[in-house]
Design an enzyme around this catalytic site. Structure first.
Site, PDB file in Angstrom:
ATOM      1  N   LYS A  30      21.974 -41.274  56.022  1.00  0.00           N
ATOM      2  CA  LYS A  30      20.993 -42.287  55.616  1.00  0.00           C
ATOM      3  C   LYS A  30      20.386 -41.932  54.260  1.00  0.00           C
ATOM      4  O   LYS A  30      20.245 -42.784  53.387  1.00  0.00           O
ATOM      5  CB  LYS A  30      19.902 -42.417  56.696  1.00  0.00           C
ATOM      6  CG  LYS A  30      20.414 -43.113  57.953  1.00  0.00           C
ATOM      7  CD  LYS A  30      19.475 -42.958  59.136  1.00  0.00           C
ATOM      8  CE  LYS A  30      20.146 -43.508  60.402  1.00  0.00           C
ATOM      9  NZ  LYS A  30      19.381 -43.267  61.628  1.00  0.00           N
ATOM     10  N   GLN A  62      13.999 -40.231  63.470  1.00  0.00           N
ATOM     11  CA  GLN A  62      15.317 -40.147  64.113  1.00  0.00           C
ATOM     12  C   GLN A  62      15.175 -39.797  65.597  1.00  0.00           C
ATOM     13  O   GLN A  62      14.505 -38.828  65.956  1.00  0.00           O
ATOM     14  CB  GLN A  62      16.167 -39.090  63.389  1.00  0.00           C
ATOM     15  CG  GLN A  62      17.586 -38.969  63.891  1.00  0.00           C
ATOM     16  CD  GLN A  62      18.447 -40.200  63.596  1.00  0.00           C
ATOM     17  OE1 GLN A  62      18.375 -40.800  62.530  1.00  0.00           O
ATOM     18  NE2 GLN A  62      19.262 -40.588  64.560  1.00  0.00           N
ATOM     19  N   ASP A  92      13.356 -49.336  61.151  1.00  0.00           N
ATOM     20  CA  ASP A  92      14.309 -49.243  62.264  1.00  0.00           C
ATOM     21  C   ASP A  92      14.132 -50.430  63.217  1.00  0.00           C
ATOM     22  O   ASP A  92      14.970 -50.672  64.082  1.00  0.00           O
ATOM     23  CB  ASP A  92      14.092 -47.927  63.035  1.00  0.00           C
ATOM     24  CG  ASP A  92      15.277 -46.977  62.896  1.00  0.00           C
ATOM     25  OD1 ASP A  92      16.370 -47.447  62.544  1.00  0.00           O
ATOM     26  OD2 ASP A  92      15.087 -45.774  63.149  1.00  0.00           O
TER      27      ASP A  92
END
Ligand code: NAD
Length: 290
Positions: free
Chosen positions: A52, A96, A119
């Site tokens: 990412k 994450q 997200d």
């Protein structure tokens, strides 16, 4: 059979984003800045987060990697999230998953400011998705929608079966496929670990989206000819012949399912890169929404 090439499509999306970043800079506007928080050193998570961050650099974003030790306390993690929420330089950030057992994932998800939740996991963004209001769509389902859209796959009126009901993939995916949109308007069946006769259900499906995390679970006998199959699963299996010592398997037994399909995603190179592209799109959206 046509391969739904997530690597190629995400590359095209990243080029479009890179062009927009150049435009923003030329207008004297701020460079989009994504931060990623990682707790501990889980091999797969580190790989995803690094991918990412690397993708950010490629499109001209700024990126910050926040690495916290495995034993970081929940309150210290929440304090870091608060800091990122209040940092004007950061346009969006992700934490994450999975997190260590001593940290409550729900608390963490709720702590992320909805306007920086790239997200798309915060209840406010999930609610916006259900109501078809602007907001951040969850990255993986959003990436799948983009992939189907860019390959011009007709979804309207089709029978779509989603396997897996996680909050980050299966459930939001089922909602997106039923929405009244270009990619959408499906009759959706959401299946899970308690579903009976899964095979009978998938055999009738025009589109199957598989996200259960069991390597090669979907076999040829479960798929009708001409189906579109999207494989979200990623399982690492030992492979001493590889430099890394492992290889990745999807939830679909690719070799036997692919010949029956009209379209299918590979693993790797399918949904994974699209998830990263979605994150970039959401970060750009975060800047545009300011
Ligand atoms: P999860 O473990 O949270 O959920 C799995 C779901 O599968 C559950 O809802 C469960 O009910 C269902 N399930 C389990 N066994 C089943 C069965 N026999 N029949 C039907 N349903 C069953 O998983 P997740 O977070 O949604 O991830 C699923 C997979 O996708 C994992 O392999 C994960 O690594 C991968 N993943 C990939 C990406 C990507 O970008 N490619 C993103 C997220 C997750």
């Amino acid at each position: 059979m046509i391969l739904l090439d997530g690597k190629k499509t995400s590359g095209e999306i990243k080029q479009e984003i890179a062009a927009k970043v150049i435009e923003l800079k030329a207008q004297g506007k701020k460079t989009p800045h994504l931060a990623a928080v990682i707790v501990g050193a889980n091999g797969a998570s580190v790989t995803y987060v690094n991918a990412k961050v690397k993708a950010c650099e490629k499109v001209g974003f700024e990126s910050t990697l926040v690495q916290l030790p495995e034993d970081v306390s929940e309150s210290d993690l929440l304090a870091k999230i608060d800091e990122l929420n209040n940092d004007d330089q950061i346009d969006g950030f992700i934490v994450q998953l999975p997190l260590p057992d001593h940290i409550d994932e729900h608390k963490v998800t709720l702590a992320v400011a909805p306007n920086k939740d790239v997200d798309g996991f915060h209840p406010e963004n999930l609610g916006r998705m259900v109501l078809d209001l602007p907001g951040f769509l969850p990255a993986t389902p959003y990436g799948i929608v983009q992939l189907l859209d860019r390959y011009d796959i007709e979804t309207s009126g089709k029978d779509c079966v989603v396997i897996g009901r996680s909050h980050i993939v299966g459930s939001p995916m089922s909602i997106l496929m039923a929405r009244n949109n270009k990619v959408g308007n499906c009759t959706v069946t959401l299946t899970h670990s308690r579903t009976k006769n899964l095979k009978e259900i998938t055999q009738k499906a025009d589109i199957i989206i598989v996200a259960l995390g069991k390597a090669e679970y979907l076999t040829a006998d479960m798929v009708k000819d001409g189906a579109v199959v999207v494989d979200v699963g990623i399982t690492r299996v030992d492979d001493p012949s590889k430099k890394s010592g492992f290889r990745l398997l999807g939830d679909v037994k690719f070799d036997e399912v692919a010949p029956k399909c009209s379209y299918i995603t590979p693993v790797p190179g399918g949904v994974g890169p699209m998830t990263i592209a979605s994150l970039m799109m959401n970060t750009l959206l975060a800047v545009e929404m300011k």
